[in-house]
Write an enzyme that holds these catalytic residues in place. Structure first.
Site, PDB file in Angstrom:
ATOM      1  N   HIS A 119      14.247   9.479   6.445  1.00  0.00           N
ATOM      2  CA  HIS A 119      13.745  10.857   6.534  1.00  0.00           C
ATOM      3  C   HIS A 119      14.198  11.487   5.166  1.00  0.00           C
ATOM      4  O   HIS A 119      13.395  12.963   5.076  1.00  0.00           O
ATOM      5  CB  HIS A 119      14.733  11.848   7.622  1.00  0.00           C
ATOM      6  CG  HIS A 119      16.026  12.157   7.181  1.00  0.00           C
ATOM      7  ND1 HIS A 119      16.874  11.049   7.256  1.00  0.00           N
ATOM      8  CD2 HIS A 119      16.742  13.256   6.819  1.00  0.00           C
ATOM      9  CE1 HIS A 119      18.248  11.514   6.918  1.00  0.00           C
ATOM     10  NE2 HIS A 119      17.884  12.813   6.617  1.00  0.00           N
TER      11      HIS A 119
HETATM   12  C1  UD1 Z   1      17.947  18.241   6.201  1.00  0.00           C
HETATM   13  C2  UD1 Z   1      18.957  18.265   5.301  1.00  0.00           C
HETATM   14  C3  UD1 Z   1      19.323  16.680   5.182  1.00  0.00           C
HETATM   15  C4  UD1 Z   1      19.638  16.140   6.425  1.00  0.00           C
HETATM   16  C5  UD1 Z   1      18.398  16.369   7.264  1.00  0.00           C
HETATM   17  C6  UD1 Z   1      19.050  15.716   8.770  1.00  0.00           C
HETATM   18  C7  UD1 Z   1      18.708  19.736   3.491  1.00  0.00           C
HETATM   19  C8  UD1 Z   1      18.210  19.783   1.912  1.00  0.00           C
HETATM   20  N1  UD1 Z   1      18.237  18.487   3.870  1.00  0.00           N
HETATM   21  O1  UD1 Z   1      16.845  17.490   6.004  1.00  0.00           O
HETATM   22  O2  UD1 Z   1      20.569  16.786   4.279  1.00  0.00           O
HETATM   23  O3  UD1 Z   1      19.926  14.746   6.316  1.00  0.00           O
HETATM   24  O4  UD1 Z   1      18.443  17.717   7.314  1.00  0.00           O
HETATM   25  O5  UD1 Z   1      17.840  15.867   9.661  1.00  0.00           O
HETATM   26  O6  UD1 Z   1      19.162  20.607   4.167  1.00  0.00           O
HETATM   27  N2  UD1 Z   1      10.717  20.007  10.868  1.00  0.00           N
HETATM   28  C9  UD1 Z   1      10.392  20.179  11.875  1.00  0.00           C
HETATM   29  N3  UD1 Z   1      11.050  20.593  13.129  1.00  0.00           N
HETATM   30  C10 UD1 Z   1      12.494  20.807  12.701  1.00  0.00           C
HETATM   31  C11 UD1 Z   1      12.778  20.999  11.349  1.00  0.00           C
HETATM   32  C12 UD1 Z   1      12.061  20.449  10.459  1.00  0.00           C
HETATM   33  O7  UD1 Z   1       9.139  19.901  12.182  1.00  0.00           O
HETATM   34  O8  UD1 Z   1      13.021  21.296  13.758  1.00  0.00           O
HETATM   35  C13 UD1 Z   1      10.031  19.731   9.711  1.00  0.00           C
HETATM   36  C14 UD1 Z   1       9.370  20.580   8.697  1.00  0.00           C
HETATM   37  O9  UD1 Z   1       7.997  20.343   8.389  1.00  0.00           O
HETATM   38  C15 UD1 Z   1      10.133  20.691   7.459  1.00  0.00           C
HETATM   39  C16 UD1 Z   1      10.547  19.037   7.407  1.00  0.00           C
HETATM   40  O10 UD1 Z   1      10.754  18.513   8.843  1.00  0.00           O
HETATM   41  O11 UD1 Z   1       9.309  21.122   6.415  1.00  0.00           O
HETATM   42  C17 UD1 Z   1      11.801  18.991   6.810  1.00  0.00           C
HETATM   43  O12 UD1 Z   1      13.071  20.025   7.456  1.00  0.00           O
HETATM   44  P1  UD1 Z   1      14.128  20.312   6.441  1.00  0.00           P
HETATM   45  O13 UD1 Z   1      15.036  20.973   7.421  1.00  0.00           O
HETATM   46  O14 UD1 Z   1      13.650  21.324   5.207  1.00  0.00           O
HETATM   47  O15 UD1 Z   1      14.997  19.095   5.605  1.00  0.00           O
HETATM   48  P2  UD1 Z   1      15.122  17.658   6.501  1.00  0.00           P
HETATM   49  O16 UD1 Z   1      14.529  16.544   6.003  1.00  0.00           O
HETATM   50  O17 UD1 Z   1      15.469  17.783   8.045  1.00  0.00           O
END
Ligand code: UD1
Length: 360
Positions: A212
């Site tokens: 991820h």
């Molecule tokens: C975040 C953390 C990372 C952690 C990870 C655990 C930061 C910088 N990164 O990364 O350290 O290891 O969480 O999972 O804070 N999305 C969904 N549904 C959700 C949440 C996110 O579809 O409930 C999608 C969205 O398109 C979003 C992408 O996932 O843009 C990334 O989500 P984000 O919270 O920005 O970062 P993670 O990659 O989850």
């Protein structure tokens, strides 16, 4: 008004992303067992049922008192919106302590808000360093450590890192709260890991993979290479797919159903623990999984150039790799060395409760 009895220590936890809910569970249990008034603020960074609600249900956490519903944005905008929404909530609550967990954007937002307010901040999982400045998490954890009043380190290596940055006087080695919850949940499976992983759709002899991190997902060539090399492994591999991975695969037209690789939905915590025990090998870029595999005795290969958990590398229980060497490393000889307990034996949360209550 959220607080209970007037004479109790008042603590606010700020969480927002999946691994933070896991870390929160043992801390909440310990704080409430010690009569601390504990309020949970969820920033809404993760909002999907499988990334958020399922953890609150499985880990017997109360629903957050406050949910800021920030959702997904660019890193800076997401952090800015969290800061804006958190400040009035923490001001109104006026807690004795605020706790931030790990290294996500929710952690950074919490640290910045507390540095502007007269409320003390404790950082759980302080002192981890990858020394990789391309990772957003590295910036988040450094800024949070330097603005915290109490630093709660999960390992001796983390303590050394804090010392070398001049933060020793505020630092305590407490162990890792993830081991607190992992040891409880793995004991509670009562040897049922095969049937639990099978009911989650993981059958037969398998590896489990999770990818991820943006360093791996956000380059088409690198992601395609990773998927190909995992798909080419002889043992079937299940990949519980994080939304970021699915989004990038769709954008790059990469098929996750490739060779011996099968995508499945993200797993709840119990199912994940059962599947790690049952699996032949863990392939990951997650920090949590490296430690979970190490504690549970499943060999792990990590698709990164460095780890914040170097103790897992001893005895080859964990190995770092570039995508092209995944096959070689997954097939390395089975590790046999004693692993020990570099992250404590499962009492980190009580140590944290004692430190916060004694310094009240
Ligand atoms: C975040 C953390 C990372 C952690 C990870 C655990 C930061 C910088 N990164 O990364 O350290 O290891 O969480 O999972 O804070 N999305 C969904 N549904 C959700 C949440 C996110 O579809 O409930 C999608 C969205 O398109 C979003 C992408 O996932 O843009 C990334 O989500 P984000 O919270 O920005 O970062 P993670 O990659 O989850």
């Amino acid at each position: 008004m959220y607080w209970g009895k007037a004479n109790r220590v008042r603590i606010v936890s700020v969480v927002g992303a999946r691994p933070q809910f896991v870390k929160l569970a043992p801390v909440h249990l310990s704080l409430t067992r010690h009569d601390v008034d504990h309020i949970i603020i969820h920033t809404g960074q993760h909002y999907d049922e499988q990334l958020s609600d399922v953890f609150f249900k499985q880990l017997a956490l109360p629903a957050p008192a406050i949910n800021l519903h920030i959702g997904s944005q660019t890193h800076a905008l997401q952090t800015a919106k969290m800061i804006e929404a958190l400040e009035p909530q923490i001001t109104d609550l006026a807690p004795d302590w605020v706790i931030a967990y790990g290294d996500t954007n929710s952690t950074l937002a919490c640290a910045i808000v507390c540095s502007k307010l007269p409320f003390r901040l404790a950082h759980i999982e302080a002192g981890l360093r990858s020394n990789n400045r391309n990772m957003p998490e590295e910036h988040n954890r450094i800024i949070t450590d330097h603005s915290s009043d109490v630093l709660l380190a999960p390992s001796e290596t983390a303590m050394q890192n804090l010392k070398s940055e001049g933060l020793q006087s505020r630092s305590h080695f407490v162990g890792d709260v993830m081991i607190d919850i992992l040891s409880k949940v793995s004991d509670s499976l009562n040897g049922q890991h095969e049937s639990i992983s099978s009911s989650a759709g993981l059958n037969g002899k398998f590896n489990i993979a999770t990818i991820h991190r943006q360093e791996n997902t956000d380059s088409k060539a690198r992601l395609q290479q990773i998927i190909n090399h995992i798909g080419n492994l002889e043992t079937p591999t299940y990949i519980p797919a994080h939304p970021r991975l699915i989004k990038c695969c769709e954008q790059y037209s990469i098929n996750l159903n490739s060779g011996n690789l099968s995508p499945i939905n993200p797993l709840g915590y119990r199912e994940l623990v059962a599947s790690i025990i049952q699996s032949q090998h863990v392939i990951t870029d997650s920090g949590g999984l490296q430690k979970e595999a190490h504690y549970l005795g499943t060999p792990c290969t990590t698709i990164r150039t460095e780890t914040e958990w170097p103790e897992t590398l001893l005895g080859n229980w964990n190995a770092l790799t570039e995508p092209e060497d995944i096959g070689d490393l997954v097939h390395r000889p089975q590790p046999t060395e004693e692993r020990g307990y570099p992250y404590g034996v499962g009492n980190a949360s009580d140590a944290i409760t004692n430190i916060l209550c004694q310094n009240n």
